[in-house]
Write an enzyme that holds these catalytic residues in place. Structure first.
Site, mmCIF file in Angstrom:
data_model
loop_
_atom_site.group_PDB
_atom_site.id
_atom_site.type_symbol
_atom_site.label_atom_id
_atom_site.label_comp_id
_atom_site.label_asym_id
_atom_site.label_seq_id
_atom_site.Cartn_x
_atom_site.Cartn_y
_atom_site.Cartn_z
ATOM 1 N N ASP A 116 -9.938 27.698 -70.704
ATOM 2 C CA ASP A 116 -11.121 26.947 -69.893
ATOM 3 C C ASP A 116 -11.493 25.831 -70.747
ATOM 4 O OD1 ASP A 116 -12.722 28.785 -72.041
ATOM 5 O OD2 ASP A 116 -14.160 27.171 -71.313
ATOM 6 N N CYS A 176 -3.348 17.039 -53.593
ATOM 7 C CA CYS A 176 -4.809 17.488 -53.462
ATOM 8 C C CYS A 176 -5.508 16.662 -52.223
ATOM 9 C CB CYS A 176 -5.493 17.154 -54.711
ATOM 10 S SG CYS A 176 -6.313 15.610 -55.087
ATOM 11 N N HIS A 208 -10.024 16.128 -57.859
ATOM 12 C CA HIS A 208 -8.584 15.848 -58.218
ATOM 13 C C HIS A 208 -8.292 16.272 -59.516
ATOM 14 C CE1 HIS A 208 -4.856 13.712 -59.298
ATOM 15 N NE2 HIS A 208 -5.431 13.159 -60.385
ATOM 16 N N GLY A 238 -13.232 28.969 -81.660
ATOM 17 C CA GLY A 238 -13.421 28.011 -83.056
ATOM 18 C C GLY A 238 -12.042 26.943 -82.951
ATOM 19 N N CYS A 252 0.657 13.952 -56.082
ATOM 20 C CA CYS A 252 -0.346 14.837 -55.954
ATOM 21 C C CYS A 252 -0.634 15.304 -54.610
ATOM 22 C CB CYS A 252 -1.907 14.495 -56.682
ATOM 23 S SG CYS A 252 -3.028 15.705 -56.722
ATOM 24 N N GLY A 285 -22.900 33.013 -74.953
ATOM 25 C CA GLY A 285 -23.954 32.130 -75.307
ATOM 26 C C GLY A 285 -24.176 31.701 -76.765
ATOM 27 N N GLY A 286 -23.116 32.230 -77.619
ATOM 28 C CA GLY A 286 -23.278 31.684 -78.833
ATOM 29 C C GLY A 286 -23.112 30.352 -79.267
ATOM 30 N N PHE A 287 -21.784 29.864 -78.651
ATOM 31 C CA PHE A 287 -21.401 28.438 -78.717
ATOM 32 C C PHE A 287 -22.732 27.239 -78.219
ATOM 33 C CE2 PHE A 287 -19.438 24.293 -77.172
ATOM 34 C CZ PHE A 287 -18.717 24.166 -78.627
ATOM 35 N N ASP A 307 -19.484 33.376 -71.127
ATOM 36 C CA ASP A 307 -19.450 33.432 -72.332
ATOM 37 C C ASP A 307 -20.593 34.075 -73.123
ATOM 38 O OD1 ASP A 307 -21.633 31.653 -71.991
ATOM 39 O OD2 ASP A 307 -20.723 29.816 -73.112
ATOM 40 N N CYS A 313 -6.103 12.830 -52.939
ATOM 41 C CA CYS A 313 -4.885 12.005 -53.118
ATOM 42 C C CYS A 313 -4.423 11.954 -51.538
ATOM 43 C CB CYS A 313 -3.897 12.555 -53.934
ATOM 44 S SG CYS A 313 -4.424 12.226 -55.770
ATOM 45 N N ASP A 347 -20.496 35.821 -80.851
ATOM 46 C CA ASP A 347 -19.773 35.528 -82.406
ATOM 47 C C ASP A 347 -20.796 34.455 -83.089
ATOM 48 O OD1 ASP A 347 -19.181 33.851 -80.190
ATOM 49 O OD2 ASP A 347 -17.351 33.368 -81.491
HETATM 50 ZN ZN ZN Z 1 -4.990 14.534 -56.352
#
Ligand code: ZN
Length: 408
Positions: free
Chosen positions: A287, A361, A390, A237, A359, A104-106, A102, A364, A156
């Site tokens: 993101d 993953c 997870h 924004g 799931c 850095g503005g935010f 990014d 899980c 920005d």
């Molecule tokens: Zn999971």
């Protein structure tokens, strides 16, 4: 080469299945990008990140193709020059895949102290030690070139919410002036990125559409930025506390104005049902800190089981709302088919099932709700790690399913 965007399929609703080719690899879009604020996706080792979704019985490898890092944090610590001397972010943090920084503005607007905004840039004091700093568009791009992500963002101004039409228009005008300066500096210096010679490639720069919650300003902002011809466009924004219908409307109206042959990125969203909805509307990149932040606070996402019905509340739109930091008494709710589960609750103390039986993953497949609740209550660091893995898997799997649908 800096960026090549190939759209394979577009639905009548505008959703696109595409491939984004970058110097450090190819990103399948629409994509969710985990946030690695200080060059780490908090609490998750890279080995684990790379294995998310790999070797599962599911139809897709959902390991993240691209992650984010935050310019403000890395500029302050360890410093962009240190990272440049160590070969850039990819080498410094040992992450060989694509990255985005990014501007850095935010963070300057939300974290730094005593900031003062002038047409030239922003003066601020570090949230770490109070030291004085100055960010201009040129300096933000200089720092991002030193960090060396595949994609960097124009500097920005982020207007506060709510803001009047006049205040939003003034802020937007500043963002446009800063976008032009960001691009001019980038065009003159883009081959100074640490890996330019090694990869015979360079970075790409995205512009950021602002305009608050005003459709006429969003239109003007999109048009101005498209005239400047960036490699891709972000919609900034949003998700700052406005009603969700407003977020959706601003995204829909802005998407119509952005060129179809370039990637479109909505910054800082959102809950799992939101990222799915926006991807189906034609957003290519998103993101959010939510999967990892919520995981560290004991909030887990899972799909509702057949016949299951919990109180329904729409996902809050401000990612920093209290709902992402539940207490033991916080009730669980549902938004669409997605349950917001609170692992702190007593009912899980002896529950031998996984977070989400559907799931695949690595959490899980191995650990129970009872064990995860114990880790959380005992404040064991492993709890934050497993919960984050997870939630990231859940987000990445959600996008893999959308990609499969869009390609049909
Ligand atoms: Zn999971």
């Amino acid at each position: 080469m800096s960026l090549r965007f190939e759209v394979a399929a577009t639905t009548p609703e505008g959703g696109r299945r595409a491939a984004l080719h970058l110097p450090h690899g190819t990103v399948q879009t629409p994509v969710f990008m985990p946030v690695g604020t200080a060059a780490t996706v908090k609490a998750v080792p890279h080995e684990m990140l790379e294995q998310i979704g790999a070797n599962t019985s599911g139809p897709h490898n959902t390991a993240p193709d691209i992650i984010l890092a935050n310019t403000y944090h890395l500029y302050l610590r360890p410093g962009h020059q240190t990272i440049r001397r160590l070969g850039g972010l990819h080498r410094f943090m040992s992450w060989p895949r694509p990255m985005l920084t990014d501007s850095g503005g935010f963070q300057v607007f939300s974290l730094a102290k005593l900031r003062k905004i002038t047409p030239e840039g922003v003066e601020f004091r570090s949230h770490l030690d109070g030291s004085a700093h100055f960010f201009s568009p040129e300096h933000s791009i200089e720092v991002q070139i030193a960090l060396g992500a595949d994609i960097l963002m124009a500097f920005d101004e982020c207007v506060e919410t709510p803001a009047t039409h006049e205040r939003t228009r003034d802020s937007m005008a500043l963002t446009h002036a800063w976008a032009a300066r960001s691009k001019a500096y980038f065009d003159a210096h883009k081959y100074e990125v640490p890996w330019a010679q090694e990869l015979e490639a360079t970075q790409s720069l995205f512009g950021i559409v602002q305009g608050g919650m005003y459709p006429d300003l969003r239109r003007e902002s999109a048009q101005r930025l498209v005239e400047m011809d960036f490699d891709g466009y972000a919609i900034g924004g949003l998700a700052v506390g406005e009603p969700r219908e407003v977020t959706r409307e601003m995204i829909a109206r802005t998407l119509e104005l952005l060129p179809a042959n370039k990637p479109r990125y909505v910054m800082g969203v959102g809950y799992p049902d939101e990222i799915e909805e926006y991807a189906r509307m034609g957003v290519d990149m998103m993101d959010c800190v939510l999967p990892t932040r919520a995981g560290r606070h004991g909030l887990l996402f899972r799909r509702a089981q057949p016949g299951e019905s919990l109180p329904t509340t729409p996902a809050p739109t401000a990612i920093n709302s209290d709902e992402t930091t539940p207490t033991e008494a916080t009730p669980e709710t549902q938004s669409g088919s997605i349950v917001r589960m609170n692992i702190k609750r007593l009912e899980y103390a002896e529950d031998p099932s996984p977070i989400d039986p559907t799931c695949a993953c690595l959490v899980c497949r191995r650990y129970t709700r009872a064990y995860l609740r114990h880790l959380f209550v005992a404040r064991e660091p492993l709890g934050a790690t497993l919960n984050s893995i997870h939630n990231l898997a859940f987000y990445l799997d959600t996008m893999a399913r959308v990609r499969a649908d869009l390609a049909k």
